[in-house]
Design a protein around this motif. Structure first.
Motif, mmCIF file in Angstrom:
data_model
loop_
_atom_site.group_PDB
_atom_site.id
_atom_site.type_symbol
_atom_site.label_atom_id
_atom_site.label_comp_id
_atom_site.label_asym_id
_atom_site.label_seq_id
_atom_site.Cartn_x
_atom_site.Cartn_y
_atom_site.Cartn_z
ATOM 1 N N SER A 37 0.813 -1.214 0.000
ATOM 2 C CA SER A 37 0.000 0.000 0.000
ATOM 3 C C SER A 37 0.849 1.268 0.000
ATOM 4 O O SER A 37 0.360 2.336 -0.328
ATOM 5 N N VAL A 65 -1.743 2.983 -2.002
ATOM 6 C CA VAL A 65 -2.390 4.158 -1.431
ATOM 7 C C VAL A 65 -1.433 5.350 -1.420
ATOM 8 O O VAL A 65 -1.848 6.488 -1.595
ATOM 9 N N HIS A 66 -0.151 5.090 -1.226
ATOM 10 C CA HIS A 66 0.849 6.144 -1.009
ATOM 11 C C HIS A 66 2.036 5.901 -1.934
ATOM 12 O O HIS A 66 2.658 4.840 -1.887
ATOM 13 N N ARG A 97 -8.395 3.394 -7.481
ATOM 14 C CA ARG A 97 -9.223 4.387 -6.796
ATOM 15 C C ARG A 97 -8.776 4.604 -5.363
ATOM 16 O O ARG A 97 -9.313 5.427 -4.660
ATOM 17 N N LYS A 98 -7.758 3.837 -4.907
ATOM 18 C CA LYS A 98 -7.294 3.967 -3.530
ATOM 19 C C LYS A 98 -6.140 4.945 -3.375
ATOM 20 O O LYS A 98 -5.871 5.396 -2.277
ATOM 21 N N LEU A 99 -5.419 5.257 -4.449
ATOM 22 C CA LEU A 99 -4.267 6.148 -4.341
ATOM 23 C C LEU A 99 -4.718 7.506 -3.821
ATOM 24 O O LEU A 99 -5.519 8.191 -4.444
ATOM 25 N N THR A 100 -4.223 7.858 -2.644
ATOM 26 C CA THR A 100 -4.600 9.132 -2.041
ATOM 27 C C THR A 100 -3.416 10.066 -1.866
ATOM 28 O O THR A 100 -3.602 11.262 -1.734
ATOM 29 N N THR A 101 -2.204 9.521 -1.851
ATOM 30 C CA THR A 101 -1.027 10.339 -1.611
ATOM 31 C C THR A 101 -0.018 10.150 -2.728
ATOM 32 O O THR A 101 0.434 9.036 -2.977
ATOM 33 N N ARG A 127 -8.606 9.669 -6.536
ATOM 34 C CA ARG A 127 -8.979 10.172 -5.212
ATOM 35 C C ARG A 127 -7.795 10.788 -4.485
ATOM 36 O O ARG A 127 -7.709 10.708 -3.277
ATOM 37 N N ILE A 128 -6.872 11.349 -5.227
ATOM 38 C CA ILE A 128 -5.682 11.916 -4.611
ATOM 39 C C ILE A 128 -6.081 13.092 -3.723
ATOM 40 O O ILE A 128 -6.798 13.986 -4.155
ATOM 41 N N LEU A 129 -5.611 13.029 -2.494
ATOM 42 C CA LEU A 129 -5.919 14.070 -1.518
ATOM 43 C C LEU A 129 -4.814 15.091 -1.463
ATOM 44 O O LEU A 129 -4.998 16.196 -1.073
#
Length: 129
Positions: A37, A65-66, A97-101, A127-129
């Protein structure tokens, strides 16, 4: 003999001297990995041609995710290739769709790269934050 799935969730390869050839091997493994992740590649000289490889990783690895690409010579050309590839390379379920960082600090990204990042941030499937 069946291949055993890795349970590694966080891989830090910062400053390991990885180049584009090493990145190709990592990309191939990431496309099959289902548990990682967080991937840190900070400080490796990956260069402008690495954009499509990262796009492939992000679209095919659904657990990531990161992604830390700080100080990797990831310039505007790489950013544009990354974003373009993300929109072109798809899977039946779309990109991750999980990559946020996504960390791109200390790279040579100018206005053209910033526009590409803007398009990525506005994409419905990201969904990058």
């Amino acid at each position: 003999m069946p291949v055993r799935q890795s349970c590694i969730t966080d891989l830090n390869l910062a400053g390991c001297g990885i180049d584009i050839e090493g990145l190709k091997s990592i990309s191939k493994a990431m496309c099959k990995n289902r548990s990682l992740s967080k991937l840190t590649l900070q400080g490796n000289k990956l260069g402008a041609m690495s954009g499509p490889l990262f796009a492939k990783m992000v679209t095919q690895n659904k657990s990531l995710v990161h992604l830390d690409l700080a100080c990797t010579d990831f310039n505007s050309g790489a950013v544009c290739m990354f974003v373009s590839s993300l929109f072109q390379v798809g899977t039946p379920n779309g990109p991750n769709r999980k990559l946020t960082t996504l960390i791109l600090s200390a790279n040579d990204i100018c206005d053209v790269g910033a526009k590409a990042i803007s398009a990525l941030l506005q994409a419905d499937k990201m969904r990058i934050l």
